[in-house]
Design a protein around this motif. Sequence first.
Motif, PDB file in Angstrom:
ATOM      1  N   LEU A   1       0.790  -1.227   0.000  1.00 20.65           N
ATOM      2  CA  LEU A   1       0.000   0.000   0.000  1.00 20.65           C
ATOM      3  C   LEU A   1       0.825   1.282   0.000  1.00 20.65           C
ATOM      4  CD1 LEU A   1      -2.778  -1.051   2.566  1.00 20.65           C
ATOM      5  CD2 LEU A   1      -2.615  -1.521   0.099  1.00 20.65           C
ATOM      6  N   ALA A   2       2.145   1.174   0.080  1.00 16.46           N
ATOM      7  CA  ALA A   2       2.981   2.379   0.122  1.00 16.46           C
ATOM      8  C   ALA A   2       4.175   2.210  -0.809  1.00 16.46           C
ATOM      9  CB  ALA A   2       3.439   2.657   1.550  1.00 16.46           C
ATOM     10  N   ILE A   3       3.879   1.976  -2.068  1.00 19.76           N
ATOM     11  CA  ILE A   3       4.928   1.665  -3.040  1.00 19.76           C
ATOM     12  C   ILE A   3       5.909   2.820  -3.201  1.00 19.76           C
ATOM     13  CG2 ILE A   3       5.344   1.252  -5.493  1.00 19.76           C
ATOM     14  CD1 ILE A   3       2.863  -0.473  -5.534  1.00 19.76           C
ATOM     15  N   ALA A   4       5.407   4.036  -3.286  1.00 20.62           N
ATOM     16  CA  ALA A   4       6.293   5.181  -3.500  1.00 20.62           C
ATOM     17  C   ALA A   4       7.273   5.346  -2.351  1.00 20.62           C
ATOM     18  CB  ALA A   4       5.467   6.454  -3.668  1.00 20.62           C
ATOM     19  N   GLU A   5       6.860   4.997  -1.141  1.00 22.15           N
ATOM     20  CA  GLU A   5       7.714   5.125   0.028  1.00 22.15           C
ATOM     21  C   GLU A   5       8.613   3.916   0.230  1.00 22.15           C
ATOM     22  OE1 GLU A   5       4.547   5.780  -0.109  1.00 22.15           O
ATOM     23  OE2 GLU A   5       4.339   7.882   0.465  1.00 22.15           O
TER      24      GLU A   5
ATOM     25  N   LYS B   1       9.003   8.908 -10.175  1.00 22.17           N
ATOM     26  CA  LYS B   1       7.783   9.575 -10.634  1.00 22.17           C
ATOM     27  C   LYS B   1       6.517   8.923 -10.070  1.00 22.17           C
ATOM     28  CE  LYS B   1      10.112  12.361 -13.340  1.00 22.17           C
ATOM     29  NZ  LYS B   1      10.257  13.804 -13.011  1.00 22.17           N
ATOM     30  N   ILE B   2       6.666   7.830  -9.306  1.00 22.68           N
ATOM     31  CA  ILE B   2       5.477   7.172  -8.755  1.00 22.68           C
ATOM     32  C   ILE B   2       4.788   8.069  -7.739  1.00 22.68           C
ATOM     33  CG2 ILE B   2       4.614   5.195  -7.446  1.00 22.68           C
ATOM     34  CD1 ILE B   2       6.938   3.565  -8.522  1.00 22.68           C
ATOM     35  N   LYS B   3       5.565   8.669  -6.857  1.00 22.95           N
ATOM     36  CA  LYS B   3       5.008   9.509  -5.810  1.00 22.95           C
ATOM     37  C   LYS B   3       4.204  10.652  -6.417  1.00 22.95           C
ATOM     38  CE  LYS B   3       6.310  11.534  -1.355  1.00 22.95           C
ATOM     39  NZ  LYS B   3       5.651  10.470  -0.576  1.00 22.95           N
ATOM     40  N   GLY B   4       2.960  10.781  -5.984  1.00 25.18           N
ATOM     41  CA  GLY B   4       2.091  11.837  -6.481  1.00 25.18           C
ATOM     42  C   GLY B   4       1.330  11.461  -7.740  1.00 25.18           C
ATOM     43  N   SER B   5       1.522  10.243  -8.228  1.00 22.72           N
ATOM     44  CA  SER B   5       0.831   9.817  -9.449  1.00 22.72           C
ATOM     45  C   SER B   5      -0.463   9.089  -9.101  1.00 22.72           C
ATOM     46  CB  SER B   5       1.742   8.882 -10.259  1.00 22.72           C
ATOM     47  OG  SER B   5       1.828   7.609  -9.636  1.00 22.72           O
ATOM     48  N   GLU B   6      -1.215   8.719 -10.117  1.00 22.08           N
ATOM     49  CA  GLU B   6      -2.462   7.992  -9.918  1.00 22.08           C
ATOM     50  C   GLU B   6      -2.230   6.542  -9.506  1.00 22.08           C
ATOM     51  OE1 GLU B   6      -5.807   9.392 -10.162  1.00 22.08           O
ATOM     52  OE2 GLU B   6      -4.347  10.954  -9.765  1.00 22.08           O
ATOM     53  N   ASN B   7      -0.970   6.115  -9.469  1.00 27.42           N
ATOM     54  CA  ASN B   7      -0.621   4.779  -8.986  1.00 27.42           C
ATOM     55  C   ASN B   7      -0.095   4.793  -7.564  1.00 27.42           C
ATOM     56  OD1 ASN B   7      -1.240   3.463 -11.485  1.00 27.42           O
ATOM     57  ND2 ASN B   7       0.676   4.260 -12.315  1.00 27.42           N
ATOM     58  N   ASP B   8      -0.050   5.948  -6.962  1.00 26.22           N
ATOM     59  CA  ASP B   8       0.429   6.137  -5.587  1.00 26.22           C
ATOM     60  C   ASP B   8      -0.780   6.177  -4.659  1.00 26.22           C
ATOM     61  OD1 ASP B   8       1.465   6.986  -3.181  1.00 26.22           O
ATOM     62  OD2 ASP B   8       2.335   8.854  -3.955  1.00 26.22           O
TER      63      ASP B   8
END
Length: 259
Positions: free
Chosen positions: A153-157, A180-187
């Motif tokens: 559930l926290a891929i960007a982190e 680029k994951i952080k802040g995207s629609e996949n985050d």
Amino acid sequence: MAFLQANVYSNELGMEVMVNVILPQQTKKAIGKETKGAVTDIPVLYLLHGMNGNHSVWERRTSIERYVSDLGLAVIMPSTDLGFYTDTTYDMNYWTFISEELPKICHELFPQLSTKREKTFAAGLSMGGYGAIKLGLRKPEKFAAVASLSGALAIAESSDSFLEIRGKNYWEGIFGPLDKIKGSENDLIHLIKKTDKKQAPRFFITCGTEDGLYEASVYATEQMKKRRLDVTFEEGPGAHDWDFWDKWIQRVLVWLEEK
């Protein structure tokens, strides 16, 4: 219950996709278990697999068919490969398939399934937990409740730890550049922070205390509570394995009926 195995063609993916379906069927003399049946407006649970699984894994590793036999609930178990429920950079639209195309296919093939939001749910384990929560956050108008078991559930982190599971090329093939994951629609954390609690479904998050994804589940829950979303978090002893998921999918089914 009826257990069906279907090969369906996905226009989004341009390929055949396997889907297993548990469908309520009235039985009266089945040895060991009588079951409820229905002909219209059947509630439906989309049950998603993890990275090492496919459409068959929930049926093979748990007693999901027996658990839902007296609930009058249909269960849809699709195969989504290693696509992480995302429209990938390599032109495989697993997100569009799972969120848009698959429900349409299922309602075409099984018209007795309900199309009502209040009777439509999603749940999944690990990668599938990510997918289920993503469905709830990005398609709140379609899902009344979603559940994550040991979800990513926290891929960007956590991108560094995910590189220990698969190489960088794999992850960038799914999401694009990792920074680029952080802040995207996949985050998911980004999606949580902009979710309107009035429109959001109910959320259930669980993870074993010995699971490497435990902190991610706690963190996602904390962010949901800050947004005052309707989230239930429960934990228990367990690792990232089927002993935990077989036990906790039973709790998820109880939770689905609580409201």
